[in-house]
Design a protein around this motif. Structure first.
Motif, PDB file in Angstrom:
ATOM      1  N   GLY A 105       0.809  -1.227   0.000  1.00 39.37           N
ATOM      2  CA  GLY A 105       0.000   0.000   0.000  1.00 39.37           C
ATOM      3  C   GLY A 105       0.830   1.259   0.000  1.00 39.37           C
ATOM      4  O   GLY A 105       0.294   2.358  -0.187  1.00 39.37           O
ATOM      5  N   ALA A 106       2.150   1.150   0.201  1.00 30.82           N
ATOM      6  CA  ALA A 106       3.003   2.348   0.186  1.00 30.82           C
ATOM      7  C   ALA A 106       2.944   3.018  -1.176  1.00 30.82           C
ATOM      8  O   ALA A 106       3.023   2.353  -2.205  1.00 30.82           O
ATOM      9  N   THR A 107       2.789   4.324  -1.201  1.00 32.58           N
ATOM     10  CA  THR A 107       2.701   5.206  -2.377  1.00 32.58           C
ATOM     11  C   THR A 107       1.333   5.173  -3.048  1.00 32.58           C
ATOM     12  O   THR A 107       1.112   5.908  -4.002  1.00 32.58           O
ATOM     13  N   ARG A 108       0.363   4.370  -2.567  1.00 29.46           N
ATOM     14  CA  ARG A 108      -0.893   4.247  -3.313  1.00 29.46           C
ATOM     15  C   ARG A 108      -1.816   5.432  -3.114  1.00 29.46           C
ATOM     16  O   ARG A 108      -2.814   5.561  -3.816  1.00 29.46           O
ATOM     17  N   SER A 109      -1.519   6.305  -2.151  1.00 34.20           N
ATOM     18  CA  SER A 109      -2.415   7.438  -1.896  1.00 34.20           C
ATOM     19  C   SER A 109      -1.835   8.718  -2.481  1.00 34.20           C
ATOM     20  O   SER A 109      -1.915   8.946  -3.677  1.00 34.20           O
ATOM     21  N   CYS A 110      -1.186   9.560  -1.672  1.00 37.03           N
ATOM     22  CA  CYS A 110      -0.711  10.848  -2.193  1.00 37.03           C
ATOM     23  C   CYS A 110       0.587  10.720  -2.977  1.00 37.03           C
ATOM     24  O   CYS A 110       0.930  11.596  -3.756  1.00 37.03           O
ATOM     25  N   GLY A 111       1.358   9.627  -2.768  1.00 36.65           N
ATOM     26  CA  GLY A 111       2.594   9.430  -3.513  1.00 36.65           C
ATOM     27  C   GLY A 111       3.791  10.173  -2.969  1.00 36.65           C
ATOM     28  O   GLY A 111       4.894  10.082  -3.517  1.00 36.65           O
ATOM     29  N   GLY A 112       3.611  10.913  -1.864  1.00 36.69           N
ATOM     30  CA  GLY A 112       4.716  11.705  -1.339  1.00 36.69           C
ATOM     31  C   GLY A 112       5.880  10.883  -0.813  1.00 36.69           C
ATOM     32  O   GLY A 112       7.008  11.374  -0.726  1.00 36.69           O
ATOM     33  N   CYS A 113       5.619   9.613  -0.479  1.00 42.58           N
ATOM     34  CA  CYS A 113       6.682   8.772   0.074  1.00 42.58           C
ATOM     35  C   CYS A 113       7.448   8.010  -1.004  1.00 42.58           C
ATOM     36  O   CYS A 113       8.373   7.251  -0.691  1.00 42.58           O
ATOM     37  N   LYS A 114       7.099   8.177  -2.261  1.00 44.97           N
ATOM     38  CA  LYS A 114       7.721   7.380  -3.323  1.00 44.97           C
ATOM     39  C   LYS A 114       9.245   7.504  -3.355  1.00 44.97           C
ATOM     40  O   LYS A 114       9.938   6.490  -3.511  1.00 44.97           O
ATOM     41  N   PRO A 115       9.828   8.720  -3.194  1.00 47.35           N
ATOM     42  CA  PRO A 115      11.298   8.802  -3.209  1.00 47.35           C
ATOM     43  C   PRO A 115      11.947   7.952  -2.119  1.00 47.35           C
ATOM     44  O   PRO A 115      12.984   7.322  -2.358  1.00 47.35           O
ATOM     45  N   VAL A 116      11.344   7.919  -0.917  1.00 48.12           N
ATOM     46  CA  VAL A 116      11.924   7.133   0.171  1.00 48.12           C
ATOM     47  C   VAL A 116      11.763   5.641  -0.120  1.00 48.12           C
ATOM     48  O   VAL A 116      12.667   4.842   0.143  1.00 48.12           O
TER      49      VAL A 116
END
Length: 808
Positions: free
Chosen positions: A453-464
């Motif tokens: 589920g990581a990145t599936r919402s706002c996407g702000g964590c994609k770089p990490v």
């Protein structure tokens, strides 16, 4: 015979409660699970409601766990059902519709309610809060019927609501008791920058105003303030705060203060009953942000699953504003006092600001405005009470501070604790991502997203997430990180273009067959991309494949949610004539156009044209299409320039119209916008366009890579030229290089960051012959384009198939 599993009941189907259940399932907790939710929806991402309001997402887009997820995990879900009491003596959960469900363990996650000001008129029609889908639906409905709105409260929720209503076409005023917006998260500098930016985007403000009454009869008509002044408003959103929803706990005899009181393991005063989320009070604090709620849920999930874990000790609060065109972040302390050491940088032109607060050389707080790429790193530094060092200073302030050109260093994922939450929207830890990679052999972010589920919402964590992926894979990352343009192929964009050129492939079907697509017909992601690449490589011979286009491009008009269409005539440089305006008005009246809207691109949208009338509207307008549906040049925005403005130094209207006529209709990787200013006052907002041009006494300045959308970006200064001829050649070369190297659907803002500004400058400005060759190639491609509506009107079969038959 297997022992009967314990019964776990979750009261509240929101993010905090369901996040806890997700963790229990991952930990193998053996429970029969029942979930009660008062809303008639499965679990959805409440923090994404602002995107629904602004129109970039639908309700379906923000569903986190659909009904199939509950079924797959053998969870009994009761939607539209409110729990009224917990019967401790008989261990039963009692509901408003007469259910009595037994439990062994229960979790209360009832969240919070909007705080409605107790002033006269607060119960009138047209007054809502902003907490759930029902509130969002009320705002969407009001925008269709009413013109003026007031949002009471200048905090996070209020600003999100205000911007959403502005995007829906309402005239919105934010009413705030204090003089600074988001005063609980931002210092005065960031607050004033935020207000200025939102004012530019159309939000009005009434600061320092105390609402004492909502006027009107049955329906609200306005606000009256303590100073005697009034504000007309046909719709009012109360966003002055939230209050924990503790009624169930009170009625059940559970200890309640401001929230439901819990210990470090989220245990309430009632045996076997726990509480997480906004309804909960831990060590005297109620949290209203998502990351602390997931941290609470992580502790509770382990406790209920029999996994040894330290208790919950509280959270460092961080805030990120989520409205189009504005990026704001704060963590920890943000208002300096004499005991703080302050590190700050402010860039007025790029409208960025960064401040870090130290106490005894320990990082205790941070504020970011305009550029929040360091937010995850700074949140970690604040949370860990990290001591400032020269290395950390260089990392977070460096040459890239406040929007400079250098590449930012990411946070050190190696130093992150396993239990640190990476994806705040969905409560995904570093360990969950690492395990997904090591146990499943994942090599892409998309695979991690599907699993965790990581990145599936706002996407702000994609770089990490990408950094964690690189850290786990090590030397094999570069090889493994290679992804195809979609799941149909393992080939990248560059490999497909190279193969098309080398093998002389001419059609989409030929490409997919020869290059051994996994799905013979491709998909909605790769078909348009391959069609674009073929047209870019063979501009004179490629037959455009309409079936590979998105619906708006096939129809040459924008389809709306009610099945009608928007027709957008071209207005070169934002300039029109009285004759054209009269023609637009006459056609709009004849074909019962619902709305004629002046757009931000200085043209008119004719909204609500019936499908069968679209060809007739174009025929009678007899004007070129404004390409509001295409991956091509949309508009060239201009100021009045030297023709009329006393400050103008260059003919911006003439140059804008010429550039728009030159580049219209040419396919590009994504939509493309330009602007031309006649002087540095920047009235046409060049700094947020794909190519922005600013005139001065000595010629023209060129900026590239700007974006004012969901992921805003200030354009980078590219070059200065002296003559109009040089300007056109540079624009042609930049656009053609973007066409030849850009990924399909990749905006120039992303393209510039991926390719590097210096590299593009070297290709275009570092070699005169190369620049002229790029300009010649785009001129050759431009010679092949034609007006799609003229072709459509002349082709009766196509016209009949698209507009007179039932299926699109």
């Amino acid at each position: 015979m297997a022992a009967e599993r314990e019964k776990l009941v979750l009261i509240g189907n929101g993010m905090a409660g369901v996040g806890t259940i997700e963790q229990i399932l991952k930990l193998g907790g053996a429970y029969d699970i029942t979930v009660f939710g008062s809303e008639p929806h499965p679990n959805y991402n409440r923090i994404m409601l602002s995107y629904v309001l602004e129109g970039s997402k639908t309700i379906e887009d923000i569903i986190l766990n659909d009904l199939g997820w509950y079924e797959d995990n053998h969870i009994t879900l009761h939607t539209g059902t409110t729990v009224t009491r917990i019967d401790e003596q008989n261990k039963l959960i009692l509901t408003d519709n007469g259910l009595a469900v037994p439990y062994d363990k229960a979790i209360i996650a009832t969240g919070s309610n909007s705080f409605i000001l107790p002033v006269p008129g607060s119960t009138k029609d047209g007054v809502v809060g902003f907490r759930d889908i029902a509130d969002c639906d009320a705002m969407l409905a009001a925008a269709k019927q009413y013109r003026t709105a007031a949002v009471i409260g200048g905090g996070l929720l209020g600003l999100e609501a205000a911007k959403g209503l502005v995007n829906l076409g309402m005239e919105v005023t934010v009413v705030h008791l204090l003089e600074d917006l988001m005063e609980r998260q931002l210092d005065r500098t960031a607050s004033s920058m935020l207000q200025a930016e939102l004012t530019r985007q159309g939000v009005k403000f009434a600061m320092g105003k105390q609402t004492v009454e909502l006027t009107g009869e049955e329906r609200v008509t306005g606000l009256r303030f303590s100073d005697g002044s009034e504000l007309p408003a046909e719709f009012v959103v109360m966003a002055v705060g939230i209050k924990p929803n503790v009624q169930l706990a009170k009625d059940s005899g559970i200890t309640v203060n401001r929230g439901i009181v819990v210990d470090d393991y989220m245990q309430t005063s009632m045996a076997d009953v726990y509480s997480v989320g906004e309804c909960t009070e831990h060590r005297g604090t109620c949290y209203g942000l998502v990351a602390p709620l997931f941290e609470q849920g992580m502790v509770l999930a382990k406790h209920l699953s029999g996994v040894q874990t330290p208790g919950y000790e509280g959270s460092v609060v961080a805030t990120k504003l989520k409205i189009s065109g504005v990026d704001v972040f704060s963590a920890g302390e943000f208002t300096e006092t004499p005991e703080h050491t302050v590190i700050s940088a402010k860039d007025e032109w790029k409208r960025t600001y960064k401040k870090i607060l130290l106490k005894d050389n320990v990082i205790v707080g941070a504020v970011l405005f305009g550029d929040v790429t360091e937010s995850a790193n700074l949140q970690k530094l604040v949370k860990n009470s990290t001591e400032m060092t020269n290395e950390i200073y260089d990392e977070v302030m460096g040459t890239s501070c406040c929007g400079g050109g250098g590449a930012k260093k990411g946070m050190s994922v190696e130093a992150m604790a396993d239990e640190e939450i990476v994806c705040g929207c969905n409560g995904v830890t570093k360990k969950a991502i690492v395990d997904a990679v090591t146990e499943n052999g994942f090599t892409t972010v998309d695979e991690i997203k599907a699993c965790t589920g990581a990145t599936r919402s706002c996407g702000g964590c994609k770089p990490v997430v990408e950094q964690i992926l690189q850290f786990v894979l090590g030397d094999s990352f570069q090889q493994s990180a290679k992804q195809g343009i979609c799941s149909c192929t393992s080939l990248s964009r560059d490999e497909i273009v190279a193969e098309i050129t080398a093998k002389g492939l001419r059609t989409t079907k030929e490409v997919m067959h020869v290059l051994e697509w996994k799905q013979a017909e491709g998909c909605s992601k790769c078909r348009p991309a391959v069609n674009y690449y073929l047209g870019m490589i063979y501009p004179d011979t490629h037959e455009d494949e309409k079936e590979s286009r998105f619906v708006n491009e096939r129809m040459s008009a924008n389809i709306q949610k009610d099945g009608t269409y928007t027709v957008i005539p071209r207005m070169y440089g934002g300039v029109t004539t009285p004759e054209d305006l009269k023609r637009i008005a006459d056609v709009s009246l004849k074909y019962d156009v619902k709305v004629v809207k002046v757009t931000g691109g200085q043209r008119l949208d004719l909204i609500g044209v019936k499908k069968e009338d679209v060809p007739k509207v174009w025929e009678e307008l007899d004007m070129p299409s404004g390409y509001g549906y295409a991956k091509s040049l949309r508009t060239v925005k201009t100021c009045v320039g030297s023709q009329f403005c006393r400050f103008g130094t260059q003919d911006s209207m003439g140059m804008g119209a010429m550039l728009e006529r030159k580049y219209e209709r040419l396919d590009m990787p994504a939509k493309f916008k330009m602007a031309v200013n006649g002087c540095p006052r920047n009235c046409a907002e060049s700094c947020t366009k794909d190519i922005g041009i600013v005139g001065n006494d000595g010629g023209w300045e060129v900026f590239i890579g700007g974006n004012g959308g969901i992921k805003p970006r200030i354009a980078d200064a590219f070059c200065k030229v002296k003559t109009d001829e040089e300007l056109v050649e540079v624009c042609s070369a930049v656009i053609q290089y973007y066409r030849e190297t850009g990924n399909y659907l990749e905006r120039t803002s992303e393209w510039v960051e991926r390719m590097g500004l210096e590299h593009i400058q070297t290709v275009v400005m570092g070699n005169d012959d190369n620049r002229k060759e790029l300009a010649a190639r785009i001129d050759f491609a431009l010679a092949q384009v034609s007006d799609p509506w003229r072709k459509m009107l002349d082709d009766k079969n196509t016209r009949t198939a698209l507009f007179e038959e039932t299926q699109v």
